[in-house]
Write an enzyme that holds these catalytic residues in place. Structure first.
Site, PDB file in Angstrom:
ATOM      1  N   ASP A 200       0.767  -1.247   0.000  1.00 36.60           N
ATOM      2  CA  ASP A 200       0.000   0.000   0.000  1.00 36.60           C
ATOM      3  C   ASP A 200       0.795   1.293   0.000  1.00 36.60           C
ATOM      4  O   ASP A 200       0.352   2.281  -0.541  1.00 36.60           O
ATOM      5  CB  ASP A 200      -0.908   0.049   1.242  1.00 36.60           C
ATOM      6  CG  ASP A 200      -1.734  -1.200   1.424  1.00 36.60           C
ATOM      7  OD1 ASP A 200      -1.426  -2.233   0.802  1.00 36.60           O
ATOM      8  OD2 ASP A 200      -2.695  -1.146   2.197  1.00 36.60           O
ATOM      9  N   GLU A 436       3.455  -8.035  11.753  1.00 33.59           N
ATOM     10  CA  GLU A 436       3.059  -7.783  10.360  1.00 33.59           C
ATOM     11  C   GLU A 436       4.298  -7.441   9.526  1.00 33.59           C
ATOM     12  O   GLU A 436       4.447  -7.903   8.398  1.00 33.59           O
ATOM     13  CB  GLU A 436       2.062  -6.615  10.374  1.00 33.59           C
ATOM     14  CG  GLU A 436       1.383  -6.317   9.070  1.00 33.59           C
ATOM     15  CD  GLU A 436       0.391  -5.160   9.206  1.00 33.59           C
ATOM     16  OE1 GLU A 436       0.153  -4.678  10.341  1.00 33.59           O
ATOM     17  OE2 GLU A 436      -0.146  -4.717   8.169  1.00 33.59           O
TER      18      GLU A 436
HETATM   19  C1  GLC Z   1      -2.261  -4.188   4.704  1.00 34.81           C
HETATM   20  C2  GLC Z   1      -1.259  -4.719   3.689  1.00 34.81           C
HETATM   21  C3  GLC Z   1      -1.976  -5.606   2.697  1.00 34.81           C
HETATM   22  C4  GLC Z   1      -2.727  -6.687   3.459  1.00 34.81           C
HETATM   23  C5  GLC Z   1      -3.690  -6.080   4.474  1.00 34.81           C
HETATM   24  C6  GLC Z   1      -4.352  -7.098   5.376  1.00 34.81           C
HETATM   25  O1  GLC Z   1      -3.173  -3.358   4.111  1.00 34.81           O
HETATM   26  O2  GLC Z   1      -0.615  -3.666   3.038  1.00 34.81           O
HETATM   27  O3  GLC Z   1      -1.078  -6.185   1.797  1.00 34.81           O
HETATM   28  O4  GLC Z   1      -3.426  -7.491   2.580  1.00 34.81           O
HETATM   29  O5  GLC Z   1      -2.962  -5.218   5.320  1.00 34.81           O
HETATM   30  O6  GLC Z   1      -3.405  -7.859   6.027  1.00 34.81           O
END
Ligand code: GLC
Length: 471
Positions: A200, A436
């Site tokens: 993102d 994450e």
């Molecule tokens: C964030 C990440 C994306 C992922 C989402 C849910 O937005 O950038 O890649 O899918 O989180 O984990």
């Protein structure tokens, strides 16, 4: 590596797992079993019935590519749940094939922004009636995930109907990309929003946004929810968020009508990882299709065409890596990011290109200096002006990126480097937990002890750890 050697590797895939001896000595069998048990607990605590949410509170719905990686985590211990993740996600598939980035759970209304009502997809005729979804997509990992599930299925015969159904669904998704996201019929799909890339907050998107002009009045009022869960230091800046929302607003105003919506749409980027994933999933569908005795001619064409286009249009000779292409400004975006290495996964690079990328991975650009070493592989290269070791996608290491890179390198026979990526990933998880994303520097500045960011108990970190550790 010559084509025949690559073909040989493709036709005789390497064993999925290497020995534990490749890991540092503290990964003895007790430590490994503890880690496996802890990873399983993460998935268990995030499960919401038919699917598993990506994280306890930051992401309380089902996400598209997360579902694929999460399915791989269940594949060896709970195959039914692995299949359920995929089935649940594809319940959100739109009539023209698009699989949405989020399938919302009715239980967690109001807990996430932008939620279902903000996306305003309720009356869009293409959306399935009984499912609440967002209006954009994500990297199409589903084909290659499905193929790995096929390799791991406990009972090919019993699960054949599942694979048959899913094959058709995933094929429809690929048709969507070639029909609606490749207007010049080049073999490359464009993304219309940074969120579609899954990465993102790359600095790449700043470059694109620098050419998009709009007034404050074109950004509807909104309230972020992410900062309730995670310190602002680790999340996108407000200015980026305004731009994300501006794009969503344009799409919802146009009622998500394709292809009309794209006529003057300002964000259209052909990104290398996204297209490499599409291409690798084409190859995977080819294999599944052969097993199901389907006609796979179209898939073969797509695979060839997309690999060729990735090389023709997205390779940067000066950088020795693939880069994004801005379709609106008609130019490559000169930035070095981990996504630029992922075409290794779909066998696009030739021997010379592979050598350049392998060298880059081992150079200060990704590996740091001897006195300031880095874990592989930073999401944004360490030497980019936009690099930030703490902020979402601006530098931190992500486990799903490493997992794809690991498989890409193995495909080309670069086993020691692949093993280093696996070992770095597992070591980060052991040291800090199932975060994450992780600070890419091995030595944190004095006084800083926290190396994992975003959400803890993150599902795909746990799932891919399991895929790496379980036999
Ligand atoms: C964030 C990440 C994306 C992922 C989402 C849910 O937005 O950038 O890649 O899918 O989180 O984990």
């Amino acid at each position: 590596m010559v084509a025949s050697q690559i073909n040989n590797l493709l036709n005789h895939p390497q064993p999925l797992h290497t020995s534990m001896n490749d890991l540092p000595p503290h990964f003895d069998s007790a430590a490994t079993s503890n880690m496996v048990a802890a990873a399983k607990n993460v998935l268990k605590s995030n499960i919401l019935g038919a699917f598993t949410k990506p994280a306890p509170s930051l992401y309380p719905h089902q996400w598209n590519w997360d579902a694929g990686f999460i399915a791989l985590g269940y594949a060896r211990s709970d195959f039914r749940q692995a299949c359920s993740e995929m089935t649940a996600l594809f319940r959100g598939q739109w009539a023209h094939g698009m699989v949405p980035q989020i399938v919302f759970s009715v239980k967690n209304v109001g807990k996430y922004f932008p939620g279902y009502f903000f996306w305003d997809t309720r009356d869009v005729p293409l959306k399935p009636r009984n499912t609440r979804t967002s209006g954009i997509s994500m990297p199409p990992v589903h084909g290659f995930v499905l193929n790995r599930l096929l390799q791991l299925t406990p009972d090919q015969k019993a699960y054949r109907p599942f694979f048959r159904r899913m094959f058709d669904r995933v094929l429809l998704l690929h048709q969507y990309y070639y029909q609606f996201r490749d207007p010049d019929r080049e073999g490359l799909a464009f993304i219309c929003h940074p969120w579609e890339s899954g990465m993102d907050n790359l600095p790449t998107w700043e470059e694109v946004f620098s050419q998009i002009h709009f007034n404050d009045s074109e950004v509807p009022p909104y309230e972020r929810r992410d900062l309730e869960h995670v310190d602002a230091l680790y999340r996108p800046r407000q200015q980026s968020y305004d731009r994300y929302i501006y794009l969503v607003n344009r799409m919802r105003q146009q009622r998500y009508q394709e292809p009309e919506m794209w006529d003057d749409f300002p964000f259209q980027v052909q990104e290398p990882m996204f297209n490499a994933i599409l291409s690798h999933s084409n190859e995977a569908l080819l294999e599944i299709g052969a097993w199901l005795r389907r006609d796979t001619g179209q898939l073969r064409e797509w695979h060839t065409q997309t690999n060729r286009a990735i090389n023709d249009k997205l390779w940067s000779e000066s950088r020795g890596i693939y880069v994004s292409y801005d379709r609106v400004q008609r130019r490559q975006i000169p930035l070095t990011t981990a996504g630029g290495l992922i075409p290794l996964l779909c066998s696009a690079p030739d021997a010379a290109q592979t050598a350049r990328m392998v060298a880059l991975l081992q150079s200060p650009v990704f590996a740091g200096e001897p006195e300031h070493p880095a874990w592989l592989c930073a999401s944004t290269a360490l030497n980019e002006p936009g690099f930030d070791p703490h902020r979402y996608w601006r530098g931190p290491v992500w486990i799903n990126m490493n997992w794809m890179l690991y498989h890409g390198l193995r495909r080309y026979g670069h086993h020691p480097l692949a093993e280093r990526i696996r070992a770095d990933s597992l070591e980060l998880v052991r040291k800090y937990g199932f975060w994450e994303y992780f600070n890419p520097w091995k030595n944190l500045p004095e006084g800083e002890t926290k190396g994992g960011y975003g959400s803890n108990q993150f599902s795909w970190t746990a799932a891919l750890t399991l895929d790496w550790l379980e036999r």
